[in-house]
Each structure stands twice: as C-alpha cells, then as structure tokens.
Design a protein around this motif. Structure first.
Motif, PDB file in Angstrom:
ATOM      1  N   SER A   1       0.826  -1.202   0.000  1.00 28.56           N
ATOM      2  CA  SER A   1       0.000   0.000   0.000  1.00 28.56           C
ATOM      3  C   SER A   1       0.866   1.260   0.000  1.00 28.56           C
ATOM      4  N   ALA A   2       1.931   1.250   0.806  1.00 30.81           N
ATOM      5  CA  ALA A   2       2.815   2.416   0.841  1.00 30.81           C
ATOM      6  C   ALA A   2       3.486   2.634  -0.517  1.00 30.81           C
TER       7      ALA A   2
ATOM      8  N   VAL B   1      -4.775  -3.268  -2.994  1.00 35.54           N
ATOM      9  CA  VAL B   1      -3.944  -4.107  -2.126  1.00 35.54           C
ATOM     10  C   VAL B   1      -4.816  -5.003  -1.241  1.00 35.54           C
ATOM     11  N   THR B   2      -5.868  -4.434  -0.670  1.00 36.32           N
ATOM     12  CA  THR B   2      -6.756  -5.236   0.179  1.00 36.32           C
ATOM     13  C   THR B   2      -7.371  -6.388  -0.610  1.00 36.32           C
ATOM     14  N   GLY B   3      -7.868  -6.080  -1.795  1.00 34.71           N
ATOM     15  CA  GLY B   3      -8.482  -7.118  -2.611  1.00 34.71           C
ATOM     16  C   GLY B   3      -7.499  -8.174  -3.070  1.00 34.71           C
ATOM     17  N   LEU B   4      -6.330  -7.752  -3.551  1.00 34.56           N
ATOM     18  CA  LEU B   4      -5.359  -8.714  -4.084  1.00 34.56           C
ATOM     19  C   LEU B   4      -4.826  -9.645  -3.002  1.00 34.56           C
ATOM     20  N   VAL B   5      -4.472  -9.094  -1.846  1.00 34.45           N
ATOM     21  CA  VAL B   5      -3.917  -9.929  -0.778  1.00 34.45           C
ATOM     22  C   VAL B   5      -4.974 -10.887  -0.236  1.00 34.45           C
TER      23      VAL B   5
ATOM     24  N   VAL C   1      -5.788  -7.142   6.851  1.00 35.91           N
ATOM     25  CA  VAL C   1      -5.160  -6.644   5.623  1.00 35.91           C
ATOM     26  C   VAL C   1      -5.611  -5.215   5.336  1.00 35.91           C
ATOM     27  N   LEU C   2      -6.899  -4.928   5.525  1.00 36.77           N
ATOM     28  CA  LEU C   2      -7.400  -3.569   5.318  1.00 36.77           C
ATOM     29  C   LEU C   2      -6.733  -2.593   6.287  1.00 36.77           C
ATOM     30  N   ALA C   3      -6.633  -2.981   7.543  1.00 42.06           N
ATOM     31  CA  ALA C   3      -5.991  -2.109   8.536  1.00 42.06           C
ATOM     32  C   ALA C   3      -4.539  -1.838   8.164  1.00 42.06           C
ATOM     33  N   ALA C   4      -3.831  -2.865   7.715  1.00 45.26           N
ATOM     34  CA  ALA C   4      -2.428  -2.687   7.329  1.00 45.26           C
ATOM     35  C   ALA C   4      -2.305  -1.824   6.081  1.00 45.26           C
ATOM     36  N   ALA C   5      -3.223  -2.011   5.120  1.00 47.75           N
ATOM     37  CA  ALA C   5      -3.192  -1.190   3.914  1.00 47.75           C
ATOM     38  C   ALA C   5      -3.440   0.275   4.253  1.00 47.75           C
ATOM     39  N   LEU C   6      -4.343   0.541   5.181  1.00 49.08           N
ATOM     40  CA  LEU C   6      -4.589   1.916   5.606  1.00 49.08           C
ATOM     41  C   LEU C   6      -3.376   2.493   6.332  1.00 49.08           C
ATOM     42  N   ALA C   7      -2.697   1.655   7.108  1.00 45.88           N
ATOM     43  CA  ALA C   7      -1.481   2.118   7.787  1.00 45.88           C
ATOM     44  C   ALA C   7      -0.396   2.482   6.776  1.00 45.88           C
ATOM     45  N   GLY C   8      -0.263   1.688   5.717  1.00 42.21           N
ATOM     46  CA  GLY C   8       0.701   2.028   4.672  1.00 42.21           C
ATOM     47  C   GLY C   8       0.339   3.305   3.954  1.00 42.21           C
ATOM     48  N   PHE C   9      -0.954   3.505   3.715  1.00 42.88           N
ATOM     49  CA  PHE C   9      -1.414   4.746   3.101  1.00 42.88           C
ATOM     50  C   PHE C   9      -1.149   5.951   4.005  1.00 42.88           C
ATOM     51  N   LEU C  10      -1.274   5.764   5.317  1.00 44.14           N
ATOM     52  CA  LEU C  10      -1.071   6.866   6.252  1.00 44.14           C
ATOM     53  C   LEU C  10       0.350   7.426   6.191  1.00 44.14           C
TER      54      LEU C  10
END
Length: 345
Positions: free
Chosen positions: A15-16, A51-55, A173-182
């Motif tokens: 995500s980052a 990223v959320t969907g693919l993982v 996975v969604l939480a981690a993707a949001l953390a990477g976006f942050l």
C-alpha cells in the motif's frame, strides 16, 4: 495466525509503495482533492482497495486463508462501491448516485438467513449510513485513514473471537493497507483517499461488523455496532444536527465536521488526527469487550452517552475555521508590506 501477520505486513508495504507510485499518474490525469489549496492526488483510495483485494483473494485462492461464506461477495461489493466512488472523484456525480449504489450493494451482502429480512434491511441501511459517514471523515489529513485502521483492527478482533478467520484476515489486511497509506497521508498529506477509498473502507468495516454480529442478540448487537463506529456516528450526527439547526442543506458541503470544529479550537492538524484515533480506539475497545463478553451490554450505553455529550457540546461552535482568519490577516499584512516597499522604492 502466521499467514495473517505475513499478509498484513505485505499489505502495509504494498500500500505504501503503490500509493507513492500512483501519485504521478493521478497528478497528470488531474485526479486531485480539489478542496485543498495545493494539489493532493487521490492515489490512496486505489492503492488501499487494490492491495486489500489482491492480498485477500490470494489467501483465498491458495487455500491458506479462505474468506468463508459470503465474505467473497462482501469484498466484491466493496470493490464495486469503491469504483463508484472513484467515478465520483473523476466526474463529480450527483450526491444520490453513490448513496444509491452503496445501498444496493449493502442490500446484496447482508446475511438475511441469519438476520431475517426486517433486521437485514435495517442492517443494509446502517451499512449505507456508516459508509456515507466515513466518506465525511475524508476532509483532513490522517483522519479517515487513522480511524479506519483502528476500527478495522477492532472488527478483526471481533471476527477472530467468533472464529471467522477469513473475515479477520481481510480486516487485518485492510488495517495494514490503511497504515501504509497513512505514511503518505500524515499532515502535510502527499496523497488522499478520495471518495472511492473512503466509501470502500467504510463499506468493508460496516459490512464485516454486521457479519460478525449476525444471528446474535439484537440489543447487544446494536450496542456493539455503535461502539465500534462511535466516532464516525458522532461525526455524522454532529453534521446533521448542526446543519438542521443552521437551516443548511444536508447535501451541501460545509466545514462543520468534528475535525473542523477541533481546528476551530486551535488544535493542530496532526493533533486532530491523533485525538480522533484515540477516541475511536476507546469505543472500539468497549465494542470488542462487549462482543467477547468481558463487559456487559450496558457499557455501550456509556459510549453512546459520551457521544451525545460531544455532539451537544460541539454543535454550537462556529463552523468557520479559526486558521482562515489568520491566513487572511497574514495575506493582508503581506500586501501592505509590498505596497510600502513599492512606495519606498
């Protein structure tokens, strides 16, 4: 457990990287957050959704972390809602178009066999409302991403307690993707979620919470759902009540969200994001505790009471941000200085 950690780590890194990689194309195509004075590309929403969907799909297809009954349909519906939100970012569709699309998607994912039709229709309306309210959080740096990550971890804990491993992995996975976006959305932001990313996130969180509580007690279930999304619900209630009192159209934008009012008090942008995340965490912890039986259902009433106090306490605050006057005064002083220099020269 091990796969969940690996999947979350992978989602954070991807995500980052993807948010950064999509910044340049978004700038060239003009996919920007136009509410800001400087161009901020809306690359975060696409990155988080992809990223959320693919993982999640990778774990399901390999058989390592099957999503489970109905969860795949939930993810597919969330992707459609995200694409509709992206269309709003691109073409500025009428306000009712994403609302109607989200309502249809919510009605298709609710597990009616466990909730029943009447309760299922109420759940679909709640999912739609939370997704729309989460879109409203997407007005400040770090706000929607931080609250979304905290809420996703909380709902993931509820799913894990209910032995819904596939749903727990999806939320992690969604939480981690949001953390990477942050990493790119912290003030001053270099990327934003946009309508697509915020609707996708809110839809997944609300739908997953309904899945976790489906078939259990209605009274306690309502308390858990509210506690998990207390800050989002309080922000939406504050906006609706404030606009009704001011006789302002509900569908017309205005700087009257909780984040705007905190800024009006002089709180810095980063502090607003941190305070919102901490407040969201408080409600999430209560929701998880009630869901797992560590607290009684009455604990959710305390969360509701705090939310009511916050809404009533902030609704009368002026909605014009305090920093706007400072900017005007500084611009006026700079113009005066320039004129004096010209005269002296």
């Amino acid at each position: 457990m091990l796969y969940g950690i690996v999947a979350a780590t992978t989602a954070l890194l991807l995500s980052a990287l993807l948010t950064a990689a999509l910044r340049a194309p978004a700038l060239r195509l003009g996919i920007l957050d136009r509410r800001r004075r400087r161009p901020v590309p809306l690359s975060g929403g696409a990155a988080v959704g992809l990223v959320t969907g693919l993982v999640a799909v990778a774990g399901d297809r390999t058989g390592i972390a099957p999503l489970g009954t109905g969860v795949g349909r939930l993810l597919a519906a969330a992707v459609c809602v995200g694409v509709l939100g992206l269309a709003v970012d691109l073409w500025r569709l009428r306000w009712w178009v994403p609302l109607a699309g989200t309502a249809v998607a919510a009605a298709l994912v609710v597990p009616y066999e466990e909730t029943g039709v009447p309760a299922g229709m109420l759940a679909a309306g709640w999912i739609t409302a939370v997704a729309a309210a989460f879109r409203g959080l997407n007005h400040a740096d770090g706000l929607a991403g931080g609250v979304g990550a905290v809420t996703a971890f909380g709902v993931a804990a509820c799913a894990a307690a209910a032995l819904m491993d596939g749903l727990a992995v999806l939320l992690s996975v969604l939480a981690a993707a949001l953390a990477g976006f942050l990493l790119h959305n912290w003030h001053p932001a270099r990327a934003a979620l946009g309508v697509g990313g915020s609707l996708f996130t809110g839809f997944v969180l609300a739908s997953a919470a309904v899945f976790v509580r489906a078939g259990q007690g209605i009274g306690t279930g309502v308390g858990v759902l509210f506690a998990l999304t207390a800050l989002v619900c309080a922000d939406a209630a504050l906006v609706v009540l404030g606009r009704r009192l001011a006789r302002w159209p509900l569908t017309r934008g205005r700087p009257d969200h909780l984040g705007h009012r905190l800024r009006r008090l002089g709180i810095a942008p980063r502090a607003v994001a941190v305070l919102s995340g901490v407040a969201s965490l408080g409600g999430v912890l209560v929701g998880v505790a009630v869901h797992t039986g560590r607290m009684s259902g009455g604990a959710a009433l305390w969360v509701a009471a705090v939310a009511v106090v916050v809404v009533l306490g902030f609704v009368r605050l002026p909605v014009t941000p305090a920093f706007r006057a400072r900017q005007r005064s500084s611009s006026v002083s700079s113009q005066v200085t320039t004129q004096l220099r010209v005269r002296d020269g």
